[in-house]
Motif scaffolding. Structure first.
Motif, PDB file in Angstrom:
ATOM      1  N   SER A  52      14.219 -24.112 -65.347  1.00  0.00           N
ATOM      2  CA  SER A  52      13.825 -25.260 -64.527  1.00  0.00           C
ATOM      3  C   SER A  52      12.309 -25.351 -64.426  1.00  0.00           C
ATOM      4  CB  SER A  52      14.408 -25.135 -63.118  1.00  0.00           C
ATOM      5  OG  SER A  52      15.818 -25.103 -63.156  1.00  0.00           O
ATOM      6  N   LEU A  53      11.818 -26.576 -64.250  1.00  0.00           N
ATOM      7  CA  LEU A  53      10.388 -26.805 -64.096  1.00  0.00           C
ATOM      8  C   LEU A  53      10.098 -27.177 -62.656  1.00  0.00           C
ATOM      9  CD1 LEU A  53       7.792 -26.849 -65.821  1.00  0.00           C
ATOM     10  CD2 LEU A  53       8.033 -29.326 -65.933  1.00  0.00           C
ATOM     11  N   MET A  54       9.215 -26.417 -62.016  1.00  0.00           N
ATOM     12  CA  MET A  54       8.888 -26.629 -60.616  1.00  0.00           C
ATOM     13  C   MET A  54       7.832 -27.722 -60.445  1.00  0.00           C
ATOM     14  SD  MET A  54      10.929 -24.413 -59.266  1.00  0.00           S
ATOM     15  CE  MET A  54      12.033 -24.798 -60.631  1.00  0.00           C
ATOM     16  N   HIS A  55       7.569 -28.097 -59.191  1.00  0.00           N
ATOM     17  CA  HIS A  55       6.588 -29.137 -58.889  1.00  0.00           C
ATOM     18  C   HIS A  55       5.212 -28.827 -59.481  1.00  0.00           C
ATOM     19  CE1 HIS A  55       8.776 -31.927 -56.499  1.00  0.00           C
ATOM     20  NE2 HIS A  55       9.018 -31.117 -55.490  1.00  0.00           N
ATOM     21  N   ASP A  56       4.835 -27.542 -59.447  1.00  0.00           N
ATOM     22  CA  ASP A  56       3.491 -27.164 -59.890  1.00  0.00           C
ATOM     23  C   ASP A  56       3.397 -26.944 -61.385  1.00  0.00           C
ATOM     24  OD1 ASP A  56       4.923 -24.850 -60.133  1.00  0.00           O
ATOM     25  OD2 ASP A  56       3.627 -23.622 -58.848  1.00  0.00           O
ATOM     26  N   GLY A  57       4.475 -27.231 -62.126  1.00  0.00           N
ATOM     27  CA  GLY A  57       4.435 -27.095 -63.574  1.00  0.00           C
ATOM     28  C   GLY A  57       4.794 -25.719 -64.090  1.00  0.00           C
ATOM     29  N   LYS A  58       5.137 -24.794 -63.189  1.00  0.00           N
ATOM     30  CA  LYS A  58       5.580 -23.474 -63.630  1.00  0.00           C
ATOM     31  C   LYS A  58       7.093 -23.477 -63.825  1.00  0.00           C
ATOM     32  CE  LYS A  58       1.931 -20.530 -61.701  1.00  0.00           C
ATOM     33  NZ  LYS A  58       1.661 -19.388 -60.801  1.00  0.00           N
ATOM     34  N   ALA A  59       7.557 -22.575 -64.680  1.00  0.00           N
ATOM     35  CA  ALA A  59       8.980 -22.485 -64.977  1.00  0.00           C
ATOM     36  C   ALA A  59       9.646 -21.462 -64.071  1.00  0.00           C
ATOM     37  CB  ALA A  59       9.188 -22.094 -66.435  1.00  0.00           C
ATOM     38  N   LEU A  60      10.932 -21.674 -63.833  1.00  0.00           N
ATOM     39  CA  LEU A  60      11.724 -20.722 -63.071  1.00  0.00           C
ATOM     40  C   LEU A  60      13.066 -20.535 -63.772  1.00  0.00           C
ATOM     41  CD1 LEU A  60      11.978 -19.034 -60.403  1.00  0.00           C
ATOM     42  CD2 LEU A  60      13.224 -20.992 -59.484  1.00  0.00           C
ATOM     43  N   GLN A  61      13.357 -19.280 -64.119  1.00  0.00           N
ATOM     44  CA  GLN A  61      14.661 -18.985 -64.724  1.00  0.00           C
ATOM     45  C   GLN A  61      15.707 -19.113 -63.615  1.00  0.00           C
ATOM     46  OE1 GLN A  61      16.031 -14.908 -65.985  1.00  0.00           O
ATOM     47  NE2 GLN A  61      15.567 -15.717 -68.024  1.00  0.00           N
ATOM     48  N   TRP A 104      26.641 -12.359 -64.575  1.00  0.00           N
ATOM     49  CA  TRP A 104      26.182 -13.680 -64.165  1.00  0.00           C
ATOM     50  C   TRP A 104      25.198 -13.574 -63.003  1.00  0.00           C
ATOM     51  CZ3 TRP A 104      28.417 -18.044 -66.577  1.00  0.00           C
ATOM     52  CH2 TRP A 104      29.465 -17.744 -67.449  1.00  0.00           C
ATOM     53  N   GLY A 105      24.115 -14.348 -63.087  1.00  0.00           N
ATOM     54  CA  GLY A 105      23.164 -14.444 -61.975  1.00  0.00           C
ATOM     55  C   GLY A 105      22.926 -15.917 -61.708  1.00  0.00           C
ATOM     56  N   PHE A 106      23.757 -16.489 -60.841  1.00  0.00           N
ATOM     57  CA  PHE A 106      23.735 -17.945 -60.721  1.00  0.00           C
ATOM     58  C   PHE A 106      23.321 -18.436 -59.336  1.00  0.00           C
ATOM     59  CE2 PHE A 106      25.682 -22.110 -60.087  1.00  0.00           C
ATOM     60  CZ  PHE A 106      25.245 -22.787 -61.220  1.00  0.00           C
ATOM     61  N   THR A 107      24.080 -18.083 -58.304  1.00  0.00           N
ATOM     62  CA  THR A 107      23.957 -18.774 -57.023  1.00  0.00           C
ATOM     63  C   THR A 107      22.550 -18.722 -56.430  1.00  0.00           C
ATOM     64  OG1 THR A 107      26.260 -18.247 -56.582  1.00  0.00           O
ATOM     65  CG2 THR A 107      24.961 -19.003 -54.724  1.00  0.00           C
ATOM     66  N   THR A 108      22.022 -17.528 -56.187  1.00  0.00           N
ATOM     67  CA  THR A 108      20.744 -17.442 -55.479  1.00  0.00           C
ATOM     68  C   THR A 108      19.599 -18.026 -56.299  1.00  0.00           C
ATOM     69  OG1 THR A 108      20.538 -15.150 -56.270  1.00  0.00           O
ATOM     70  CG2 THR A 108      21.394 -15.477 -54.059  1.00  0.00           C
ATOM     71  N   ARG A 109      19.639 -17.869 -57.607  1.00  0.00           N
ATOM     72  CA  ARG A 109      18.581 -18.454 -58.439  1.00  0.00           C
ATOM     73  C   ARG A 109      18.619 -19.982 -58.379  1.00  0.00           C
ATOM     74  NH1 ARG A 109      16.109 -15.471 -62.543  1.00  0.00           N
ATOM     75  NH2 ARG A 109      16.664 -13.270 -62.582  1.00  0.00           N
ATOM     76  N   ILE A 110      19.815 -20.547 -58.409  1.00  0.00           N
ATOM     77  CA  ILE A 110      19.943 -21.997 -58.362  1.00  0.00           C
ATOM     78  C   ILE A 110      19.478 -22.544 -57.012  1.00  0.00           C
ATOM     79  CG2 ILE A 110      21.628 -23.890 -58.321  1.00  0.00           C
ATOM     80  CD1 ILE A 110      21.009 -22.973 -61.113  1.00  0.00           C
ATOM     81  N   ILE A 111      19.800 -21.811 -55.929  1.00  0.00           N
ATOM     82  CA  ILE A 111      19.342 -22.238 -54.602  1.00  0.00           C
ATOM     83  C   ILE A 111      17.813 -22.240 -54.551  1.00  0.00           C
ATOM     84  CG2 ILE A 111      19.269 -21.606 -52.154  1.00  0.00           C
ATOM     85  CD1 ILE A 111      22.132 -20.539 -52.489  1.00  0.00           C
ATOM     86  N   GLY A 112      17.203 -21.195 -55.096  1.00  0.00           N
ATOM     87  CA  GLY A 112      15.739 -21.139 -55.134  1.00  0.00           C
ATOM     88  C   GLY A 112      15.146 -22.292 -55.908  1.00  0.00           C
ATOM     89  N   ALA A 113      15.737 -22.597 -57.057  1.00  0.00           N
ATOM     90  CA  ALA A 113      15.245 -23.713 -57.862  1.00  0.00           C
ATOM     91  C   ALA A 113      15.406 -25.034 -57.122  1.00  0.00           C
ATOM     92  CB  ALA A 113      15.996 -23.767 -59.196  1.00  0.00           C
ATOM     93  N   MET A 114      16.542 -25.219 -56.456  1.00  0.00           N
ATOM     94  CA  MET A 114      16.778 -26.453 -55.707  1.00  0.00           C
ATOM     95  C   MET A 114      15.704 -26.645 -54.631  1.00  0.00           C
ATOM     96  SD  MET A 114      19.853 -27.344 -53.072  1.00  0.00           S
ATOM     97  CE  MET A 114      19.047 -26.286 -51.858  1.00  0.00           C
ATOM     98  N   ILE A 115      15.391 -25.568 -53.900  1.00  0.00           N
ATOM     99  CA  ILE A 115      14.382 -25.653 -52.844  1.00  0.00           C
ATOM    100  C   ILE A 115      13.026 -26.026 -53.430  1.00  0.00           C
ATOM    101  CG2 ILE A 115      13.083 -24.284 -51.168  1.00  0.00           C
ATOM    102  CD1 ILE A 115      15.695 -22.661 -50.744  1.00  0.00           C
ATOM    103  N   MET A 116      12.656 -25.395 -54.543  1.00  0.00           N
ATOM    104  CA  MET A 116      11.328 -25.603 -55.110  1.00  0.00           C
ATOM    105  C   MET A 116      11.205 -26.936 -55.838  1.00  0.00           C
ATOM    106  SD  MET A 116      10.643 -21.717 -56.455  1.00  0.00           S
ATOM    107  CE  MET A 116       8.942 -21.955 -56.921  1.00  0.00           C
ATOM    108  N   VAL A 117      12.279 -27.405 -56.429  1.00  0.00           N
ATOM    109  CA  VAL A 117      12.226 -28.670 -57.173  1.00  0.00           C
ATOM    110  C   VAL A 117      12.236 -29.865 -56.229  1.00  0.00           C
ATOM    111  CG1 VAL A 117      13.517 -30.193 -58.720  1.00  0.00           C
ATOM    112  CG2 VAL A 117      13.174 -27.802 -59.334  1.00  0.00           C
TER     113      VAL A 117
END
Length: 272
Positions: free
Chosen positions: A14-23, A57-70
């Motif tokens: 995922s690409l965050m607001h500041d242009g950095k990537a997040l797995q 699998w590493g899904f839930t917490t990473r996706i929540i973090g991405a949702m918050i940051m995006v």
């Protein structure tokens, strides 16, 4: 970034607001290596012992973090309706006046058939409640007071845009369903547009470095598969390989770093 000991690693990048990537979400095909190390076996149909094939699998917490940051903004969370625990929060106005709370609870029961709805009937002031549920990212706030009841209407406020609209009670359930879909689509399109606007292509190493000196985002560039090139890119630019897409074709024949024959199209970025 293949998981140590895994045969294959898959990721949502995922690409965050500041242009950095997040797995954001990962899954790993571990094969039977860990099973052999820890003696994890089963008996097959022929009665023979076999080592299990494992996945991780590493899904839930990473996706929540991405949702918050995006999607989040300066006022707090912005939660897409499809995953919001509460999609609509009813805030009664002047609830001490007769009939307002009863009307609000009737609305909750009615709307609960089409959405996840809650009501804040606490004695806190409406302004406090507005801020509270904006911070918590509830997609729609529904305001209703004595004057609204008289006029047969409510006020709906969108969390994503802040837009407020006076809405008649007639066909309110249908309006809520449509508005939730609009919010969902709007958030998706905004994030996708941001990603597309900050995705670039590089064909030479000079161009590659220039992009990361001046901008932030994803850069699509070819890679020879040699770890030495990946390490050089990281040392020179603090950029890492993020993922190799399944369905995209090569944009060049040569590696962006060493100019040898390329093996993979890679998305590169600075990352968290």
């Amino acid at each position: 970034e293949k998981f140590a000991g895994a045969k294959l690693t898959y990721t949502i990048e995922s690409l965050m607001h500041d242009g950095k990537a997040l797995q954001s979400g990962t899954s790993h095909h571990l094969g039977d290596g860990f099973a052999k190390a820890f003696g994890i076996q089963f008996t097959d149909q022929d009665g023979k012992e076999q080592y299990v094939q494992q996945t991780s699998w590493g899904f839930t917490t990473r996706i929540i973090g991405a949702m918050i940051m995006v999607h989040g903004d300066d006022r707090g969370l912005v939660i897409p309706p499809k995953v919001a625990p509460k999609q609509v929060m009813i805030v009664p106005i002047a609830q001490h006046k007769g009939g307002v709370l009863d009307f609000a609870y009737d609305l909750k029961e009615k709307l609960s058939k089409v959405a996840r709805v809650d009501i804040d009937a606490s004695d806190k002031k409406p302004g406090w409640k507005f801020n509270e549920y904006e911070m918590k990212g509830v997609p729609i706030r529904l305001e209703v007071g004595p004057k609204d009841i008289e006029k047969g209407q409510v006020v709906l406020a969108r969390r994503d845009t802040g837009e407020k609209m006076v809405t008649p009670l007639e066909n309110l359930e249908e309006t809520i369903v449509q508005l939730l879909e609009k919010v969902q689509t709007s958030l998706y399109n905004k994030a996708k547009e941001h990603r597309n606007e900050h995705t670039y292509e590089a064909y030479t190493y000079e161009e590659f470095k220039q992009i990361f000196n001046e901008k932030q985002g994803f850069v699509k560039a070819m890679w020879c598969g040699n770890q030495a090139c990946e390490e050089k890119i990281k040392e020179d630019t603090s950029v890492t390989s993020r993922c190799m897409p399944f369905d995209e074709t090569a944009i060049a024949k040569a590696c962006v770093c060493c100019k040898e024959e390329a093996q993979h199209l890679v998305y590169w970025a600075k990352a968290y």
